[in-house]
Design a protein around this motif. Structure first.
Motif, mmCIF file in Angstrom:
data_model
loop_
_atom_site.group_PDB
_atom_site.id
_atom_site.type_symbol
_atom_site.label_atom_id
_atom_site.label_comp_id
_atom_site.label_asym_id
_atom_site.label_seq_id
_atom_site.Cartn_x
_atom_site.Cartn_y
_atom_site.Cartn_z
ATOM 1 N N PRO A 276 63.230 20.898 50.044
ATOM 2 C CA PRO A 276 62.271 21.287 48.993
ATOM 3 C C PRO A 276 62.068 20.202 47.942
ATOM 4 N N GLU A 277 63.141 19.495 47.573
ATOM 5 C CA GLU A 277 63.006 18.482 46.524
ATOM 6 C C GLU A 277 62.192 17.271 46.992
ATOM 7 N N ASN A 278 62.033 17.105 48.292
ATOM 8 C CA ASN A 278 61.249 15.988 48.816
ATOM 9 C C ASN A 278 59.816 16.380 49.173
ATOM 10 N N ARG A 279 59.448 17.620 48.961
ATOM 11 C CA ARG A 279 58.104 18.084 49.293
ATOM 12 C C ARG A 279 57.164 17.910 48.106
ATOM 13 N N THR A 280 55.895 17.820 48.421
ATOM 14 C CA THR A 280 54.851 17.789 47.392
ATOM 15 C C THR A 280 53.827 18.883 47.693
ATOM 16 N N LYS A 281 53.085 19.274 46.689
ATOM 17 C CA LYS A 281 52.080 20.312 46.883
ATOM 18 C C LYS A 281 50.928 19.766 47.720
ATOM 19 N N THR A 282 50.578 20.484 48.757
ATOM 20 C CA THR A 282 49.569 20.019 49.712
ATOM 21 C C THR A 282 48.277 20.816 49.565
ATOM 22 N N ASP A 283 47.148 20.103 49.670
ATOM 23 C CA ASP A 283 45.811 20.724 49.641
ATOM 24 C C ASP A 283 45.633 21.646 48.432
ATOM 25 N N ARG A 284 46.024 21.152 47.262
ATOM 26 C CA ARG A 284 46.003 21.980 46.054
ATOM 27 C C ARG A 284 44.596 22.448 45.704
ATOM 28 N N ALA A 285 43.591 21.599 46.002
ATOM 29 C CA ALA A 285 42.215 21.937 45.608
ATOM 30 C C ALA A 285 41.770 23.264 46.203
ATOM 31 N N PHE A 286 42.200 23.530 47.452
ATOM 32 C CA PHE A 286 41.750 24.751 48.115
ATOM 33 C C PHE A 286 42.433 25.987 47.547
ATOM 34 N N SER A 287 43.604 25.837 46.968
ATOM 35 C CA SER A 287 44.221 26.979 46.293
ATOM 36 C C SER A 287 43.419 27.359 45.050
ATOM 37 N N PHE A 288 42.872 26.353 44.344
ATOM 38 C CA PHE A 288 42.034 26.639 43.178
ATOM 39 C C PHE A 288 40.694 27.218 43.613
ATOM 40 N N ILE A 289 40.136 26.697 44.715
ATOM 41 C CA ILE A 289 38.866 27.234 45.215
ATOM 42 C C ILE A 289 39.017 28.704 45.593
ATOM 43 N N MET A 290 40.111 29.013 46.285
ATOM 44 C CA MET A 290 40.346 30.397 46.683
ATOM 45 C C MET A 290 40.545 31.285 45.458
ATOM 46 N N GLY A 291 41.277 30.773 44.466
ATOM 47 C CA GLY A 291 41.483 31.538 43.247
ATOM 48 C C GLY A 291 40.166 31.827 42.533
ATOM 49 N N GLY A 292 39.267 30.821 42.497
ATOM 50 C CA GLY A 292 37.964 31.036 41.879
ATOM 51 C C GLY A 292 37.132 32.071 42.612
ATOM 52 N N CYS A 293 37.162 32.017 43.956
ATOM 53 C CA CYS A 293 36.420 33.005 44.744
ATOM 54 C C CYS A 293 36.964 34.414 44.529
ATOM 55 N N ILE A 294 38.266 34.538 44.405
ATOM 56 C CA ILE A 294 38.858 35.852 44.156
ATOM 57 C C ILE A 294 38.425 36.375 42.783
ATOM 58 N N HIS B 257 52.800 24.897 49.659
ATOM 59 C CA HIS B 257 51.819 24.870 50.733
ATOM 60 C C HIS B 257 50.811 26.022 50.688
ATOM 61 N N ILE B 258 50.596 26.595 49.495
ATOM 62 C CA ILE B 258 49.573 27.626 49.347
ATOM 63 C C ILE B 258 48.196 27.053 49.671
ATOM 64 N N GLY B 259 47.930 25.831 49.214
ATOM 65 C CA GLY B 259 46.637 25.204 49.474
ATOM 66 C C GLY B 259 46.394 24.964 50.948
ATOM 67 N N THR B 260 47.434 24.577 51.688
ATOM 68 C CA THR B 260 47.297 24.363 53.133
ATOM 69 C C THR B 260 46.966 25.668 53.842
ATOM 70 N N ALA B 261 47.636 26.747 53.449
ATOM 71 C CA ALA B 261 47.327 28.055 54.042
ATOM 72 C C ALA B 261 45.908 28.488 53.690
ATOM 73 N N ALA B 262 45.460 28.186 52.461
ATOM 74 C CA ALA B 262 44.092 28.547 52.056
ATOM 75 C C ALA B 262 43.068 27.759 52.865
ATOM 76 N N LEU B 263 43.320 26.462 53.106
ATOM 77 C CA LEU B 263 42.378 25.643 53.873
ATOM 78 C C LEU B 263 42.304 26.109 55.324
ATOM 79 N N GLY B 264 43.456 26.317 55.957
ATOM 80 C CA GLY B 264 43.462 26.772 57.346
ATOM 81 C C GLY B 264 42.785 28.115 57.520
ATOM 82 N N SER B 265 43.066 29.042 56.617
ATOM 83 C CA SER B 265 42.450 30.367 56.711
ATOM 84 C C SER B 265 40.954 30.311 56.410
ATOM 85 N N LEU B 266 40.535 29.378 55.551
ATOM 86 C CA LEU B 266 39.109 29.219 55.262
ATOM 87 C C LEU B 266 38.350 28.750 56.505
#
Length: 502
Positions: A37-55, A305-314
């Motif tokens: 976990p300490e070596n991970r970075t947030k992935t595809d963050r933009a799509f998490s914000f896009i999904m939040g805006g759509c919601i 990886h919320i953004g990655t899940a949002a992009l794949g599901s989109l």
């Protein structure tokens, strides 16, 4: 850096090379898979914000809807009539007669029977894997063979149906006769998958939580959609007009798309959590130091990886919406069937791609596109096994689910005594039993399917980063012994083919 490996039987027999990605600054070690976990970075963050805006926009639609409902005070009776007429129910008494109160305890019993059948199937997968896999394949072939003979013997007019059953029967027979090694490998992967899931029993709670969230999402969407479509329509006065037509259509379409996206998003989160836990189990050589992989995977997925899940599901949602639009625009029935089949295959491929991308994201912590590229490279190096193993695995699990649902309906038929009841109650009760059985299958067998796919990709990755000598394989001893036996068998066959004739 290039790694060369010689695959044992069950994998392509030729040597293949694999170049690490440029983002691999250092050789992958056991601690790096899955990435800490300490070596991970947030992935595809933009799509998490896009999904939040759509919601947020969807919530605004709902608020506007309910404000207009309160403002116009729609006639509750007219609303109920509109809903019942849409459902084909003529009056309130018929609607009340549709309830299942007198069948409550029997339906509860059949639900527990469905759960029991699913648990029995899961235990058989764990302790009698070969029996289940071969049994499902043989029973499936026998079923298709009997139906095929009956279709041709009775001279059924539907030639397409006869051809389809004939092809499936021949293909299954060829699989049983000529692909025994592949079936043995599928059996071994199922055995390892069930071993992992039974070792991490908390993983079964993930699909249960996902199901609960899906029920909540659709419980909000369905009443809101009904209000948008029906409230105030049948009162007849101008003052009770519920909402303008354009706004109503926009609200329904937008809310439907967002609901589908949220549903796919929840399923993607579930898939990533389970695959991350299985990856941790696979690459941890000392299982006593495994810890709590389900919690760790859940933490990694939600935090990074919320953004990655949002992009794949989109992507999946867009394909599903395009399929629905093309099907609706198709006027000719045959053209509609063709379009539906083609789009269904495309959607199936996209789902397969996104699932493997999620597995690599859980494994390496990389963004969606980069994970997809890595997954494609891993799978194309083992293209023959990718096609046969995934097809066989999905077929076995699907037929297992069909068997559970069929037995559940059969038990329900005898327990409820539906043959003497009204036809409405027959279909309603059977539908209820089928839904419960499918929920049980998706919770247990769906977890096996995720573990199965993850383990196959882990084995491919294991062969790429380890050689079994300086770098020992991460796979379990049982899987290693199976692959070594397969390698010896493959070598013996090659040696016999090279012997000169006497």
């Amino acid at each position: 850096m290039t790694i060369t490996m010689d695959h044992p039987s069950g994998y392509p027999g030729n040597e293949v090379s694999y170049r690490r990605f440029d983002d691999d600054a250092s050789p992958l070690t056991e601690a790096d898979i899955p990435v800490r976990p300490e070596n991970r970075t947030k992935t595809d963050r933009a799509f998490s914000f896009i999904m939040g805006g759509c919601i947020v926009i969807a919530i605004l639609f709902l608020l506007i809807t309910f404000v207009i409902v309160i403002k116009h005070e729609p006639n509750r009776q007219s609303f109920n009539e509109a809903v019942m007429n849409e459902g084909g129910i003529s009056n309130q008494e018929e609607f009340q007669d549709f309830s299942f109160k007198k069948f409550a305890w029997k339906l509860t019993l059949t639900s527990f029977i469905s759960l029991g059948l699913t648990i029995i199937m899961a235990v058989l997968y764990r302790h009698a894997t070969s029996f289940v896999v071969w049994g499902v394949l043989i029973i499936s072939w026998a079923y298709f063979f009997i139906v095929t003979v009956a279709l041709w013997w009775l001279n059924v007019d539907n030639i397409i149906l006869k051809i389809i059953f004939t092809i499936v029967t021949v293909v299954l027979l060829c699989v049983l006769v000529f692909m025994k090694d592949k079936i043995r490998l599928v059996t071994m992967l199922f055995k390892e998958a069930t071993k992992a899931t039974f070792r991490m029993q908390a993983v079964f709670s993930v699909p249960a939580v996902t199901l609960l969230l899906l029920v909540i999402v659709w419980s909000i969407y369905i009443p809101a959609t009904l209000y948008i479509n029906f409230a105030g329509i049948s009162s007849g006065s101008a003052d009770s007009e519920y909402i303008s037509g354009d706004f109503r259509i926009t609200a329904v379409i937008f809310n439907t798309i967002i609901t589908i996206w949220i549903s796919e998003f929840l399923v993607s989160i579930q898939y990533m959590i389970v695959s991350g836990a299985v990856t941790k189990w696979y690459f941890t050589r000392n299982k006593e130091l495994l810890g709590d992989p389900v919690y760790t995977s859940c933490y990694n997925t939600i935090k990074y990886h919320i953004g990655t899940a949002a992009l794949g599901s989109l992507i999946i949602t867009i394909v599903a919406v395009l399929r629905a639009i093309l099907r609706a625009l198709s006027q000719h029935s045959r053209f509609r069937v063709l379009v539906n089949c083609c789009m269904a295959r495309i959607e199936e491929f996209i789902r397969f791609f996104t699932k493997n991308a999620f597995i690599v994201t859980a494994m390496h912590g990389t963004p969606f596109i980069q994970s997809g590229k890595r997954a494609v490279k891993l799978l194309t190096l083992n293209i023959c096994n990718t096609i046969t193993i995934n097809s066989l695995g999905d077929f076995v699990l699907t037929m297992s689910s069909v068997l559970i649902v069929g037995l559940s309906v059969l038990f329900a038929y005898f327990i409820l005594g539906l043959q003497v009841e009204k036809s409405e109650n027959i279909y309603g009760c059977i539908f209820f039993v089928v839904v419960i059985a499918l929920i049980c299958c998706c919770t247990v067998l769906g977890t096996f399917e995720t573990s199965f796919s993850t383990l196959f990709l882990c084995v491919c990755q294991d062969f790429l980063i380890n050689n079994g000598i300086e770098k020992p394989y991460a796979m379990t001893r049982d899987l290693m012994e199976f692959l070594e036996d397969s390698k010896k068998t493959f070598a013996e066959k090659i040696e016999k083919k090279n012997l000169p004739k006497i």
